[in-house]
Scaffold this motif. Structure first.
Motif, PDB file in Angstrom:
ATOM      1  N   MET A 218      21.788 -20.478  27.035  1.00 20.24           N
ATOM      2  CA  MET A 218      22.411 -21.642  27.608  1.00 20.24           C
ATOM      3  C   MET A 218      21.722 -22.578  28.775  1.00 20.24           C
TER       4      MET A 218
ATOM      5  N   HIS B 187      23.415 -14.627  26.095  1.00 25.57           N
ATOM      6  CA  HIS B 187      24.105 -15.931  25.708  1.00 25.57           C
ATOM      7  C   HIS B 187      23.892 -17.009  27.073  1.00 25.57           C
TER       8      HIS B 187
ATOM      9  N   TRP C 243      25.351  -8.946  25.670  1.00 26.74           N
ATOM     10  CA  TRP C 243      25.512 -10.086  24.871  1.00 26.74           C
ATOM     11  C   TRP C 243      25.678 -11.468  25.833  1.00 26.74           C
TER      12      TRP C 243
ATOM     13  N   ALA D 247      26.412 -24.632  17.337  1.00 26.05           N
ATOM     14  CA  ALA D 247      27.541 -24.702  16.285  1.00 26.05           C
ATOM     15  C   ALA D 247      28.352 -23.230  16.543  1.00 26.05           C
ATOM     16  N   MET D 248      27.473 -22.294  16.635  1.00 21.27           N
ATOM     17  CA  MET D 248      28.080 -20.861  16.668  1.00 21.27           C
ATOM     18  C   MET D 248      28.739 -20.624  17.849  1.00 21.27           C
ATOM     19  N   PHE D 249      28.149 -20.968  18.990  1.00 20.46           N
ATOM     20  CA  PHE D 249      28.587 -20.611  20.353  1.00 20.46           C
ATOM     21  C   PHE D 249      29.150 -21.496  21.152  1.00 20.46           C
ATOM     22  N   THR D 250      28.859 -22.800  20.833  1.00 21.61           N
ATOM     23  CA  THR D 250      29.686 -23.666  22.157  1.00 21.61           C
ATOM     24  C   THR D 250      30.891 -24.317  21.140  1.00 21.61           C
ATOM     25  N   HIS D 251      30.341 -24.874  20.004  1.00 23.37           N
ATOM     26  CA  HIS D 251      31.479 -25.549  19.096  1.00 23.37           C
ATOM     27  C   HIS D 251      32.135 -24.614  18.288  1.00 23.37           C
ATOM     28  N   ALA D 252      32.909 -25.086  17.421  1.00 20.71           N
ATOM     29  CA  ALA D 252      33.602 -24.132  16.386  1.00 20.71           C
ATOM     30  C   ALA D 252      34.343 -22.900  17.156  1.00 20.71           C
ATOM     31  N   VAL D 253      35.458 -23.393  17.861  1.00 24.93           N
ATOM     32  CA  VAL D 253      36.000 -22.284  18.409  1.00 24.93           C
ATOM     33  C   VAL D 253      37.225 -21.663  17.362  1.00 24.93           C
TER      34      VAL D 253
ATOM     35  N   PHE E 187      36.840 -14.213  17.184  1.00 23.13           N
ATOM     36  CA  PHE E 187      35.554 -13.270  17.551  1.00 23.13           C
ATOM     37  C   PHE E 187      36.265 -11.901  18.064  1.00 23.13           C
TER      38      PHE E 187
ATOM     39  N   GLY F  80      37.291 -18.003  24.607  1.00 18.15           N
ATOM     40  CA  GLY F  80      38.089 -16.945  23.522  1.00 18.15           C
ATOM     41  C   GLY F  80      36.973 -16.067  22.700  1.00 18.15           C
ATOM     42  N   ARG F  81      35.585 -16.118  22.920  1.00 15.04           N
ATOM     43  CA  ARG F  81      34.629 -15.380  22.142  1.00 15.04           C
ATOM     44  C   ARG F  81      34.668 -13.842  22.877  1.00 15.04           C
TER      45      ARG F  81
END
Lengths: 193, 193
Positions: free
Chosen positions: A165, A161, A157, A110-116, A120, B170-171
């Motif tokens: 993944m 990540h 980071w 939810a934090m890093f692949t969805h919810a764009v 950031f 875009g992060r």
DNA sequence: CAGATCTCCTAGCAGCGCTAGGATCTAGGC
DNA sequence: GCCTAGATCCTAGCGCTGCTAGGAGATCTG
């Protein structure tokens, strides 16, 4: 006036109930199992109630992600505080990060692949977004040398990540995770510092 | 017999047509725009025809991903062949990898975020999967020192993957991509080798 | 107690991946 | 050349998705 505050309180509680239910359902069965119908059943309301709180399913996922950012920041802080040396701090933060990703995969997704729709890398971004990065930054900074600490932290980071993944999707076997993390730390904190 | 071979040839052509259409549609409008109806319309057949070639939409994405792996391997090989020194080779391969991810985001997604039914990291895996990793391995190996070259390559790969993913969503702002890549190369190939 | 407001549910829309069943077209035997 | 057997392909539909319109019902106000 009291009745209105009570209603607002109840509304806020129900909103939290939705977020919690979404998160638990996602962590138990993955985000593909989190449908609006299923979620509505879980909170014992009808579907449209969800849309009186959130713009859509994406907004619910974003709310879950925000919770995740706060928790991740806490875990990184704890890990860094418990570390002694510079290299130790980096290793501790890195391990805490990848642990978080492995143990809460749905939350991490939810934090890093969805919810764009979360912003950031902006200095004026929400606090919960900057805190986690700040922990990483403080761990990386002493090892930057002549390099830009911010950019170097971003790079570190990204490495974490990527590891998270690829291991999560089975593209890299999880068994060697510690080994990989060790090599990564070795490249960012070479000497015994 | 000739009619049967003609049919088989036409069938193979149509299968390729499906894969190509899926890929182009995905690269033009993203994978969420690739629906079976839309795809069927694109190849001017009805929906069930797709299922006489592939088990489902996932299998079509996998077929696209396989194409991607072959092309990525080629680009990595070309980049490495054109490089002179050890550090140069690593930088060239890294740049080629992230370029691939940035310029063909949908293809990269099919390869590395969807299509999990492909087996990775197995010595007896399909050739197209091993080739790309092999190029990375050959670029990383001279810099491994006492470390396990395979694990180190996996770690480096993860770093590239993380960079590609975070910049794509875009992060991380894309502007500093070269800077990040430079710092990463610096950590894996420290001296001017 | 009557009327306005606010809350919430039923029902439905368009689209999704996927499949069953029948129409249509082709190939081979007499 | 016809007639049957088989392959090919399409129409129609299932159960699901996210999301929304409209009305029923409860609640608060005057």
């Amino acid at each position: 006036m009291t009745t209105q505050t009570r209603r607002e309180r109840e509304r806020a509680q129900r909103e939290q109930l939705i977020v919690t239910a979404a998160r638990e359902l996602a962590e138990a069965e993955g985000w593909e199992a989190v449908t609006t119908r299923r979620l509505a059943a879980e909170i014992e309301y009808s579907q449209p109630v969800l849309y009186s709180h959130f713009k859509g399913k994406g907004a619910i996922m974003t709310a879950v992600a925000v919770q995740g950012f706060e928790e991740l920041a806490v875990e990184l802080r704890v890990a860094r505080a418990a570390a002694r040396g510079t290299r130790d701090a980096l290793a501790a933060v890195a391990a805490a990060y990848t642990d978080f990703a492995q143990k809460r995969p749905a939350l991490y997704d939810a934090m890093f692949t969805h919810a764009v729709d979360l912003t950031f890398a902006t200095p004026d971004g929400p606090a919960y977004l900057r805190e986690g990065f700040g922990e990483l930054l403080q761990a990386v900074q002493p090892l930057a040398g002549d390099d830009d600490p911010g950019i170097l932290t971003e790079t570190f980071w990204a490495s974490l990540h990527g590891l998270a993944m690829l291991e999560r999707s089975g593209r890299l076997p999880v068994e060697a995770h510690d080994h990989r993390l060790d090599l990564l730390i070795g490249r960012f904190a070479p000497a015994e510092t």
